[in-house]
Every structure is written in C-alpha cells, then in structure tokens.
Design a protein around this motif. Structure first.
Motif, PDB file in Angstrom:
ATOM      1  N   GLU A 166       0.762  -1.331  -0.017  1.00  0.00           N
ATOM      2  CA  GLU A 166       0.017   0.124   0.000  1.00  0.00           C
ATOM      3  C   GLU A 166       0.830   1.417  -0.062  1.00  0.00           C
ATOM      4  O   GLU A 166       0.535   2.331  -0.661  1.00  0.00           O
ATOM      5  N   VAL A 170       0.553   4.409  -2.619  1.00  0.00           N
ATOM      6  CA  VAL A 170       0.018   5.662  -2.845  1.00  0.00           C
ATOM      7  C   VAL A 170       1.498   6.395  -3.073  1.00  0.00           C
ATOM      8  O   VAL A 170       1.015   7.580  -3.486  1.00  0.00           O
ATOM      9  N   GLU A 173       1.149   6.629  -6.872  1.00  0.00           N
ATOM     10  CA  GLU A 173       0.026   7.310  -7.527  1.00  0.00           C
ATOM     11  C   GLU A 173      -0.066   8.539  -7.186  1.00  0.00           C
ATOM     12  O   GLU A 173      -0.589   9.289  -7.811  1.00  0.00           O
ATOM     13  N   HIS A 174       0.344   9.082  -5.943  1.00  0.00           N
ATOM     14  CA  HIS A 174      -0.074  10.365  -5.560  1.00  0.00           C
ATOM     15  C   HIS A 174       1.092  10.971  -5.011  1.00  0.00           C
ATOM     16  O   HIS A 174       0.858  12.408  -4.647  1.00  0.00           O
ATOM     17  N   SER A 175       2.534  10.649  -5.176  1.00  0.00           N
ATOM     18  CA  SER A 175       3.255  11.648  -4.457  1.00  0.00           C
ATOM     19  C   SER A 175       4.411  12.069  -5.616  1.00  0.00           C
ATOM     20  O   SER A 175       3.861  11.631  -6.645  1.00  0.00           O
TER      21      SER A 175
ATOM     22  N   VAL B 170       0.126  11.315   1.665  1.00  0.00           N
ATOM     23  CA  VAL B 170      -0.259  10.235   0.825  1.00  0.00           C
ATOM     24  C   VAL B 170      -1.091   9.143   1.513  1.00  0.00           C
ATOM     25  O   VAL B 170      -1.958   8.744   1.450  1.00  0.00           O
ATOM     26  N   GLU B 173      -4.267  10.616   2.774  1.00  0.00           N
ATOM     27  CA  GLU B 173      -5.341  11.034   1.983  1.00  0.00           C
ATOM     28  C   GLU B 173      -5.836   9.939   1.087  1.00  0.00           C
ATOM     29  O   GLU B 173      -6.815   9.625   0.649  1.00  0.00           O
ATOM     30  N   HIS B 174      -4.961   8.628   0.910  1.00  0.00           N
ATOM     31  CA  HIS B 174      -5.173   7.813  -0.156  1.00  0.00           C
ATOM     32  C   HIS B 174      -5.010   6.310   0.430  1.00  0.00           C
ATOM     33  O   HIS B 174      -5.380   5.271  -0.330  1.00  0.00           O
ATOM     34  N   SER B 175      -4.623   5.964   1.642  1.00  0.00           N
ATOM     35  CA  SER B 175      -4.596   4.885   2.065  1.00  0.00           C
ATOM     36  C   SER B 175      -5.585   4.350   3.043  1.00  0.00           C
ATOM     37  O   SER B 175      -6.392   5.158   3.415  1.00  0.00           O
ATOM     38  N   ARG B 179      -8.873   6.364   5.336  1.00  0.00           N
ATOM     39  CA  ARG B 179      -9.992   6.104   5.329  1.00  0.00           C
ATOM     40  C   ARG B 179     -10.759   5.577   6.776  1.00  0.00           C
ATOM     41  O   ARG B 179     -11.646   5.700   7.296  1.00  0.00           O
TER      42      ARG B 179
END
Lengths: 302, 302
Positions: A166, A170, A173-175, B170, B173-175, B179
C-alpha cells in the motif's frame, strides 16, 4: 462434498471439493465484500454455491475478509499462537437461505511485546494449508499488507504485517515520486539497486525514499526505472526488517522463507530474499483450498 | 534598496529592504512556480516588484524553486559544504523586462557516502540567514520533504532530506489509514504515543505503520486520533534517524536542534525533539529574508 470460499475484499474464488479433498469444480467472481450489491452476501452465496449444493455438497466454509466487521458476519480473531484446532474452535456459523450454512474461519491476532496488536484474516488459512505438522517454516505473503509468519509444528506462533504494497501504491500514484515515474515496467537493475538501498536503510526509510527523486534528478535513474527502484527499496527494507524481527522473536536468524503469493510478486520477493542471503521456496498455488480443506476436516464438516 | 523573493512551488513572498536590510514593504501571492499562468515569470516579477523598482530598488534576488528546472531559469546546485561565498559564486542572473535583473540563489547538493545524492533549494538561504559565523548548529526545516542540516562556522557542512510530510499526506489522503481517520485534529496523547512507536521503529517503519490501523481496530485509538498518531509515528521515526545519522556523520550525538518552520509544525517537532531527549530552539520567522540579505550583501548587490 464441500464448498470452499476464499472471499476477500475485492474478489472471491470458490471450489467444490469431493470426499478426498480433490477439486471437482471451481468459480471466481469480482464480488469481494466491498463489491457485493446492497451487501446481499446470501445472494452471492446462492449464485456461486447453489448448483453445487443441489448436486450434493453438504457443507460450506470460507476464509478471508468475509469474516471481518465489514463482511457477512464477524468471526472474532483467534489469539496467536493458533493451530488448526484453534481455528476450528473459532469458526462461526452463518445461516443461509440454502439448506447448508456457511462456516467462516476466524482471523488471527497477536499482541507484540510493546503492546501493539497485529492481525491477519485469510492468510492463516493459507499458512495452515502449507505448514508441515512438524518443524519450523517462515512465511511471507506479500501484498498490500504483507504478512510474515512463523509456523512451528503446524501452529502459527508469530506474525507481523508490513504496509509495503500500500505504501508503494500511494507513493507511486500520488506523490512526487509517482509524477517522476514513466510507467511501472519492471527493471531488474533498478530493482536490485533499490533492494540494496532499502536493505541498508535501517531507520532511515523516509530519508531513503528521497533517493528515488534525486537519483532521477542526477541522471542515475531513468524515469522508466524509478518505479522498479522504489519497489526494490520498499521490499528490501521489508525483508531486512522481517529478518531482524524474526531473529529477535525466535533467538535465531532464519535461513529460508516460503513465499505464498502470485507469480510476479513472488518472483520479486524471491529476488529480495536471495539478495538478503536467504533461500526461498515458492509455495504451491493451492494453499488456500488446502487450508480450507484441513480446517473443514478437523471440524468434521466432511 | 533590494527586492528579495522567497519563490516556492505553490506561493511566493517578497520584501523591499532598505540599505540597512530593514523591511520597508512586503507582499505575498499564490503564484508559486507551478501556478504562474503560462509560465510567464516575468509578468509576476513586474506585478510584485514593479512599483518597488520604480521607487528606487536597484537589485533583486530570489531563492527557492524558482531556480529549479521547472522554474524561471535553472541555478545549478552548489556542492556541500557550502558557505555564503559559494552561494554567491553560484548566483545566476536572469534578465527581466524591467531595468533590474533577478539574481537567483543556487540550491545545494550533497553526495552521501554510499553515492546517493541529496538536494535542497531554498532551505540553504534560510540556514544561512540564521547560522552563526562561528560554532555548530543543527537545523531541521520540517515539511513535505524535511531537511536536516548542520551549519559549522557559517557553512552548511552536511544535510539530509526526509519525505515525512509527503508520506503522511499520501497515507492520510489515499491509504486505508486515511479511510479510518475521522479528521486531522491534533491529539496530544495520540501524537506522543505515535512518537514513541516511531522513535523505536528502527528498520520497521512499514511494519509499524500498520499499528495505526490495528490500534483503531482494537479500540485503543479513536478514529479522531489516528491522524495525530500517524503524524507522531512518522516524525518520531524521522527525528530518531536524523539523530543517529548526524551522530554517524559528525562522530558526536547532537544535543540541540534549531527548528525553522511554521508555528504549528515547529511546535510538533519541538515536542518530538524533546521526546528524543534533545533541546530545541525555534528560529526567528525572518530567516529567509535575512539569508537573502546576507547573500545580496556578500554579492555586493547592495
């Protein structure tokens, strides 16, 4: 005959097993617990297992996230160490609209020496499906949340999770590292370089992550290779930590690791484990169904 | 008079300084290098500095990402160790449509013992703005990519980056950790618990990240507190690693750290540094403008 489910977060697989445990039929569907329309698990159960039960299956068992709080019904964790008998004792029985209820295997939990809990759900069944009844075997089940586990004489005696997959996802995909990457193709040389940096990063993983940026900036890493480098860096760090943690937990450094996972990721972990000076063994692909069969046998469902 | 710019990725600040370096006027705009319409840096320069130059400013200097490959013009990195003279030697001159060109301060680069490069751009000016001309001072500039740096007799002799802020962002916000989080409010107790786990995580950061999930699962961490816990975990790991890395680089463990950053993040780092048994000092808020002034003086722009 037995219906066996590996029912995860995003998908499920199911098998029809005869009285000897041989696979007679199988099915799969993109109906993991987060994808079941309206949460109607019973409808999915009927859809997948209905014909098998009509044709003579007398029991059904499932492992995986179907037994989590977000699943059909929560199967409380069995404490570690856990053997087949403990998993059988923790089975829950969920009524269905067919004549056969569904048994769900519990996950396993463990409290670390410093009071921090850890959990697995689904992996316990894969390990039980492969673990020999005598002797010690160290496992890694790579993935979103990799699990490392020790089986001794058929019991799961220790395990630890690592958020490797994971964290990679992340960051990729996002950094900023993801924005520097041109695709995710495998690059063996970059992966190996990442393994080396990760394995020696010690407590400096957050520091070493930045190298995926600077090596690109200084022309030492092509943008097409940054993804493989980052993957190596994280897996290298995971393997080094697991090795040290297992050694601390057992008083002896491991010399071999059994990998339970998909072909591509297993190959990467085999390389990382080799780079760490350990030998590896790739488990057969059917550990889940073997584990479900063993638990069902022990529970006298078949 | 001098126009001084702190021109970063997402925003810029600018000051008009008189012949003694005192601030006569200032401005800020959300016009960082990635937000300049059409990449027309000259238009932004005119908009911010035009009136100041008309009223008598004779020189302009900038530090930050404006000197990166994605900025107005690339100011190649000065090698570490770097002092004021090295930064002056690396100044580049960018023509503008006004009678005053813009000088841009170079970043600083460093190659680690294992060949891995590191870079800073903008932070060198903040450090030079605070570093005493004699003696040693250890700095942290917390943020997306935190920098730790050692200044000795006014020279930057060592530094290392840590992707702490971006990794937090990240993951939050995304892992799955994000959530599970209910907001990002500060929670001092959860932050301290995270600091402790992070500080002792050693090579096991990927493993310890999972505790932000399991502590919630086991009711030990409220969903409102998971964000603060994760923040503490990452900052605790960063501080422990920086301490060890500085000690290895200099042969002596540091006893005090100067923090250069915004008020809220500085307070968190002060707590983390205190928890690590070190003392901390929060730098004045004007280190950037002081650094720009020092470099401009040394370059005889003023």
């Amino acid at each position: 005959m037995l219906v066996a489910f590996d029912w995860g977060t995003s998908s499920l697989r199911a098998w029809l097993l005869d009285a000897t445990g041989a696979i007679r039929d199988e099915a799969s569907a993109p109906l993991g617990i987060l994808k079941v329309p309206g949460g109607d698990f019973d409808a999915v159960f009927r859809q997948v297992a209905g014909a098998w039960i009509e044709s003579g299956a007398t029991a059904a068992i499932a492992s995986g996230m179907i037994g989590s709080r977000q699943g059909w019904a929560e199967a409380p964790y069995a404490g570690c160490p856990a053997d087949e008998a403990a998993l059988v004792a923790g089975l829950i029985t969920v009524p269905t609209s067919l004549p056969v209820p569904l048994r769900i295997v519990p996950g396993v939990s463990r409290i670390d020496a410093d009071g921090i809990p850890d959990v697995m759900r689904g992996e316990e069944t894969q390990i039980i499906g492969d673990a020999p009844s005598t002797g010690r075997r160290l496992y890694v089940l790579p993935g979103t949340h990799s699990k490392w586990a020790l089986a001794e004489d058929g019991r799961i005696t220790w395990f630890a999770s690592s958020m490797t997959g994971e964290t990679f996802a992340v960051l990729a995909e996002h950094s900023i590292l993801g924005r520097l990457m041109d695709g995710r193709a495998h690059d063996p040389a970059a992966f190996r370089r990442g393994l080396g940096v990760g394995a020696t990063s010690g407590g400096g993983l957050l520091r070493r992550l930045f190298s995926a940026r600077t090596l690109g900036l200084f022309g030492e890493l092509d943008s097409k290779a940054i993804g493989a480098y980052l993957s190596g860096l994280l897996i290298g760090a995971e393997v080094a930590d697991a090795r040290a943690t297992v050694a601390a937990a057992t008083g002896a450094a491991p010399d071999s690791v059994t990998i339970v996972g998909g072909a591509e990721l297993s190959a990467r972990y085999a390389e990382a484990i080799d780079a760490a000076g350990l030998s590896s063994r790739i488990a057969p692909a059917d550990t889940t169904v073997k584990g479900l069969w063993r638990i069902a046998k022990q529970a006298e469902l078949v």
